[in-house]
Motif scaffolding. Structure first.
Motif, short mmCIF file in Angstrom:
data_model
loop_
_atom_site.label_atom_id
_atom_site.label_comp_id
_atom_site.label_asym_id
_atom_site.label_seq_id
_atom_site.Cartn_x
_atom_site.Cartn_y
_atom_site.Cartn_z
N UNK A 86 0.91 -1.09 -0.05
CA UNK A 86 0.07 -0.08 0.04
C UNK A 86 0.71 1.15 0.00
N UNK A 87 1.95 1.05 0.76
CA UNK A 87 2.90 2.19 0.86
C UNK A 87 3.50 2.55 -0.68
N UNK A 94 2.19 5.91 -7.59
CA UNK A 94 1.21 6.32 -8.34
C UNK A 94 1.31 7.93 -8.27
N UNK A 95 1.88 8.56 -7.16
CA UNK A 95 2.08 9.96 -7.08
C UNK A 95 3.29 10.41 -7.97
N UNK A 123 -4.43 12.51 -7.10
CA UNK A 123 -4.23 11.14 -6.87
C UNK A 123 -5.79 10.51 -6.30
N UNK A 124 -6.42 11.24 -5.70
CA UNK A 124 -7.65 11.03 -5.17
C UNK A 124 -8.89 10.59 -6.43
N UNK A 137 -1.52 7.68 3.73
CA UNK A 137 -2.62 8.54 2.92
C UNK A 137 -2.23 9.10 1.70
N UNK A 138 -3.27 9.23 1.08
CA UNK A 138 -2.93 9.99 -0.29
C UNK A 138 -3.13 11.43 -0.35
N UNK A 139 -3.47 11.96 0.78
CA UNK A 139 -3.58 13.40 0.86
C UNK A 139 -2.10 13.99 0.86
N UNK A 140 -1.83 14.81 -0.32
CA UNK A 140 -0.60 15.60 -0.53
C UNK A 140 0.67 14.79 -0.78
#
Length: 540
Positions: free
Chosen positions: A245-246, A252-253, A301-302, A388-391
């Motif tokens: 997951x990490x 992806x980012x 990314x979201x 988390x995908x935030x930022x």
């Protein structure tokens, strides 16, 4: 009065005397011979009856005699004689009341106090009147609308500017005299409720079995992890999922710096290409004004990896989360919460590890080992920086052109491992999902937070309709149109039947140089040649 009596008596005697040459003579039969006198009508009794009737007549006004004299004069002077009943009737009264004069012109059927006339067949029935066509008419059965399917896409309000657009739309509707209760909402799919993880018949049989055991006083048999204990064989699976997951978020980012992604600002549509497509399938609030065209903005990314969050609980078998205490619990990605309950240790989000199993009888917990207070959390700046995908796009710099294919393949493999691991964990650990909205909760039963705003949420007081979740609800694929050339012509609606689809993350990794797994090739339609717009009409 005496003059009127004389006139009436004279007229009656003329009608009753058959011998005279009056019109009354033709009405009575005249016979000759000895029996002729017997056929005559005696005048004395008749005159007495007429006089009594005349005396009983009371004039309605003080000028009755004058009116009767004028009336008799008009009768005598008239060429045609009126019947006696007309002359014996009381004189008409003259009134200057406008109400009485108006009532004389109103038909009897329309006056007050009478029922309305029957409705015509060709006229519309008023509200509340049911037409009756016959004695054997059956009532029409109205189909009951059931709950819609779950949707795995975020609403427009989740993106920036969603609430502002809704406010502007409400203001424009109010200025035009159109209010929300009279606006036709977007079409809703009133099909069956969201798909169950197990067959509904199996769920009913299991519930009946548990109820029967509870009535007999027999304790319910629970295997790990249903009894709160860990499953030793799933411990490495949980650690592998959290590591991939990490890696998935990081890769992806980095790829989003190379591959362009567009998202519609009015709906949940996403497109991976250098420009948005021209397929008019927007379902946003103002789509009718644009005839279904999308309003493309730069995606994040979201938009590719839809975030699905869940409440973190120190003890999943403890007290349920109430609506008033919902702010006491933090929300983290559902994949992370599933791994935490499956043995992954995160200092910022601890979890209770039981040594004694939980005991249940039916649906009632008879022994949970007591309630334990949650320990103090470690204070760090960003506990979920890597989870988390935030930022995420700001944390990782863009890769070099030589590293792009390698990163794309690693991201694709990480995505497949995460899906495989989540599928394996959800076979043992309970994950609940709302049958109406996209809310997900990791635990033996759902929470009591009243935040469901989907179909008929007023009937449920905002409570969620919990049922066993699917893998697609915890890790939504978010399918997009497959584009073979990022720099080619935009997709059009006329050739929509020739295009394929694929998950957004697979589409991004494919355009970055990764190999496409075999399970996605049929839906991407890689073996179909897309014709030109002029050749599409000739295709069978």
């Amino acid at each position: 009065m005496s003059l009127a009596a004389g006139q009436v008596g004279k007229a009656a005697s003329l009608y009753l005397d058959p011998a005279g040459g009056t019109p009354g003579a033709s009405r009575l039969p005249v016979s000759s011979g000895p029996a002729a006198g017997a056929s005559r009508v005696p005048l004395a009794p008749v005159n007495s009856v007429i006089n009594a009737a005349i005396l009983n007549v009371t004039p309605s006004t003080a000028n009755a005699e004058i009116i009767v004299e004028n009336h008799n004069d008009s009768i005598v002077n008239s060429p045609a004689r009126l019947p006696a009943l007309v002359r014996l009737s009381p004189p008409p009264e003259s009134s200057n009341d406008p109400t009485s004069q108006a009532l004389d012109h109103i038909p009897a059927k329309k006056r007050l106090g009478r029922p309305p006339p029957p409705l015509a067949k060709n006229k519309p029935k008023p509200l509340g009147v049911k037409p009756v066509t016959g004695a054997g008419v059956k009532k029409r059965r109205v189909p009951v609308r059931v709950s819609p399917k779950r949707r795995y896409t975020p609403t427009s309000s989740t993106r920036e500017g969603g609430s502002r657009r809704a406010t502007n739309q409400q203001q424009s509707n109010a200025s035009q005299g159109v209010y929300p209760q009279s606006i036709a909402s977007n079409p809703i799919d009133f099909s069956a409720r969201g798909s169950y993880a197990l067959g509904f018949q199996q769920i009913q049989e299991a519930a009946k079995k548990d109820k029967k055991l509870a009535q007999m006083g027999i304790e319910k048999h629970l295997d790990p992890p249903k009894n709160g204990l860990l499953v030793p064989t799933l411990v490495p699976v949980a650690h592998e999922v959290i590591d991939n997951w990490k890696l998935l978020i990081k890769g992806l980012a980095q790829l989003l710096h190379v591959v362009p992604v567009f998202a519609c600002s009015e709906c949940a549509a996403v497109h991976v290409a250098n420009a948005g497509h021209n397929i008019r399938d927007c379902s946003g609030p103002t789509s009718s004004q644009r005839r279904g065209s999308h309003l493309w903005v730069k995606g994040t990314i979201n938009d590719v990896l839809i975030p699905v969050e869940s409440y973190h609980m120190y003890d999943p078998f403890g007290r349920r989360i109430k609506h008033e205490s919902r702010f006491d619990y933090e929300r983290i990605p559902a994949v992370v919460e599933l791994c935490v309950q499956a043995s992954v240790e995160i200092p910022e989000y601890p979890s209770r590890r039981r040594t004694q199993p939980v005991r249940m009888m039916g649906k009632r917990v008879i022994d949970r080992g007591g309630y334990v207070k949650e320990p103090d959390k470690a204070t760090l700046s960003s506990p979920l920086a890597d989870l988390d995908t935030l930022g995420a796009c700001e944390r990782y710099p863009p890769p070099t052109p030589e590293e792009v294919p390698k990163i794309a393949q690693e991201t694709m493999d990480a995505y497949e491992k995460v899906r495989w691991g989540v599928t394996k964990l959800m076979r043992e650990y309970t994950v609940k999902a709302c049958g109406y909205c996209s809310e997900v909760h990791v635990g033996p039963w759902g929470h009591s937070v009243k935040l469901c705003g989907e179909f008929k949420h007023q009937w449920r007081d905002g409570k969620h309709g919990w049922q066993d979740a699917l893998v697609e609800e915890v890790l939504p694929p978010n399918y997009v149109w497959h584009v073979r050339d990022l720099k080619g012509t935009p997709l059009t609606g006329n050739l929509k039947r020739f295009y394929g689809k694929a998950p957004a993350l697979v589409e991004v990794c494919m355009h970055s140089g990764a190999r496409v797994p075999k399970c996605y090739k049929p839906m991407m339609r890689l073996d179909i040649i897309v014709p030109d717009s002029q050749e599409a009409d000739m295709v069978a």
